[in-house]
Motif scaffolding. Structure first.
Motif: not given
Length: 554
Positions: A434-457
């Motif tokens: 669903p459409q869920i908005r998240i705040n700035a700090q969590s967006a930065q942290i989840l963005g790095m996490a997603l980047h690392e998961l994509s790199t490992n993929a």
């Protein structure tokens, strides 16, 4: 440019405001009319199709009756009198009649007359011959019955009675009975309809159009082409719009038509009313301008005095002018100094916010640099890995700048981080949530996490070969954001003991900074990461405090 009276400007403003509005209203009326015509067209096509289907059901029901009667033992044994008596009893409560046709086209055993009545010739020899030759059911066109002396149609079923020879068992129906089918599926007022056989004769028609057995006089329906929707038809009464449907089982066609003026008249009426209303409204507006100009003139003079006092640095008090807009301007002048103070406070707040976010960014970058250095084997690999992580953080920052305090859409964040690594085949990546908005700090942290998961993929997982697949799903339940990253690969996955930057981001930064539960699951055909994050930690209305920033610096 010389000065002009306020009345002139007001009249010009009225014309400029009202005329385009009426033009736009005219366009809307035309669009609405077009939409209504589409609705009418769809309804007419559906209704005519229903009529044709009703006719085909009637033919199919009669054909079934023929097959049932053809299996009567009396017929098979050549007992035609017994078959006559049984058929007459079976059809006694209907307007349907039966007769038998010999190969010489002579008819006998008609239930319309006594069994011993003299034989007569079949009305449609061409159809009877075709039924004998093709050995299949044939529905005749309109025939004037030799016995009934009415316009009828026949359904012919060929049967082979062995030593009694080949026969046609025929059901005879009055064409007038089909009129009930047309009336049961009524068309809108003003529409006419007619059911025609393959020669163009009227089998049934709406009132006043034509009688059974006649040809339509207004136009030639047999010369009209078949079309998906309605088509233009030129009749002796003028232009019309019509729909033509064809029965697949009989070849008969249904024609429904109405004058074009009947369909376009609502548009013309609406446009005429619009023009008349526009002229009347403009006249009233121009007449009212002279009265309004006096009110505006006095109010503008008072507003000019207030503006001069404001320019001199004096405190301006709001006045109650008769024109509400000017009164609002007066109130705005009175509040100008207070607004300036509020603006200065807002600037200071924004500067502090920029400084706060810059410190957070520097803290995150410092942690990235340290952890990347621990896992890098040489300077080039360190630079490459660090640069990719900085770019991943930059994409998250771009989303933050685009959305501001509203928060970042989680789906957009996931798409932006995966896009650089995604395979050409879009079917290998599945995103759902669903459409869920998240705040700035969590967006930065989840963005790095997603980047690392994509790199490992790309290195070891779903994007490492041409057959791997990635599924990312998220949902919000029980005040918890659930995020699942599932990779499916064609080769066994080996889980090492070394803790790299990716694992640190996933377990340390996501887990500790967001208070999340992080779980890694190994499967025979891939790997799965599960994140359970408290909803308050990502809520755009609740920023992360200092306690949540500390782990990011470790």
């Amino acid at each position: 440019m010389g000065r002009r009276s306020i009345v002139q400007y007001l009249v010009a403003l009225a014309v400029i405001s009202v005329v385009p509005s009426f033009l736009f209203a005219g366009v809307l009326i035309q669009r609405y009319q077009a939409a209504q015509e589409e609705v009418v067209e769809t309804f007419i096509v559906a209704t005519t199709r229903s009529i044709i289907q009703a006719v085909e059901r009637e033919i199919a029901a009669n054909t079934t009756t023929l097959h049932v009667l053809a299996g009567t033992p009396a017929l098979i044994e050549g007992d035609f009198r017994g078959f006559y008596n049984r058929s007459k009893a079976a059809l006694s409560d209907t307007e349907t009649h039966l007769f038998i046709v010999n190969e010489d086209m002579a008819t006998f055993a008609s239930t319309r007359v006594p069994y011993d009545a003299p034989p007569s010739q079949v009305g449609d020899k061409e159809a009877a011959t075709r039924a004998f030759e093709t050995n299949s059911v044939v529905v005749t066109d309109l025939v004037f019955g030799n016995i009934s002396k009415q316009w009828v149609y026949n359904i012919l079923l060929p049967v082979d009675l062995g030593r009694y020879g080949k026969k046609l068992i025929a059901l005879n129906q009055r064409a007038q009975n089909l009129a009930s089918t047309l009336s049961a599926n009524s068309l809108p007022a003003g529409w006419n309809s007619a059911l025609l056989d393959n020669d163009g004769r009227v089998l049934a028609a709406s009132a006043g159009v034509a009688n059974v057995g006649e040809f339509l006089s207004g136009f030639d329906p047999m010369a009209q082409r078949f079309a998906v929707g309605w088509q233009e038809i030129e009749t002796t009464s003028g232009s019309a719009l019509g729909v033509i449907q064809r029965s697949a089982s009989t070849g008969w066609r249904l024609v429904a038509w109405a004058p074009t003026s009947l369909i376009t008249q609502p548009l013309m009426t609406a446009l005429l009313l619009l023009v008349a209303g526009g002229i009347l409204l403009l006249s009233l507006i121009v007449a009212a301008m002279f009265w309004v100009s006096r009110l505006i003139g006095g109010s503008v003079s008072g507003l000019a005095r207030d503006a001069r006092r404001m320019g001199a640095g004096e405190l301006v008090q709001a006045h109650s002018y008769p024109v509400s807009e000017i009164a609002e301007v007066s109130e705005a002048l009175a509040q100008a100094s207070l607004n300036r103070q509020e603006a200065e406070r807002e600037v200071n707040f924004l500067m502090r916010e920029v400084a706060h976010r810059s410190k957070n960014q520097m803290t995150v970058i410092t942690a990235m640099a340290k952890q990347t250095g621990r896992s890098a084997e040489d300077v080039p690999s360190y630079v490459q890995a660090f640069e990719k992580r900085i770019l991943g953080l930059s994409r998250s920052t771009d989303l933050l700048m685009a959305h501001g305090r509203e928060g970042v859409l989680l789906g957009e964040l996931i798409e932006s981080q995966i896009a650089t690594f995604s395979p050409v085949d879009p079917g290998r990546v599945h995103l759902c949530g669903p459409q869920i908005r998240i705040n700035a700090q969590s967006a930065q942290i989840l963005g790095m996490a997603l980047h690392e998961l994509s790199t490992n993929a790309v290195k070891y997982g779903a994007f490492a070969d041409d057959s791997g697949k990635l599924s990312v799903t998220w949902s919000l339940a029980d005040d918890t954001l659930h995020l699942v990253w599932l990779e499916t690969v064609s080769h066994p996955v080996v889980f090492g003991e070394r803790t790299g930057f990716g694992t640190t981001v996933l377990k340390s930064m996501v887990g500790r900074s967001l208070g999340a539960e992080v779980e890694r699951l190994g499967h025979e055909n891939g790997i799965e990461w599960r994140f359970a994050i408290p909803a308050q930690a990502v809520d755009p209305e609740h920023g992360l405090g200092s306690a949540s920033r500390a782990p990011a610096a470790q």
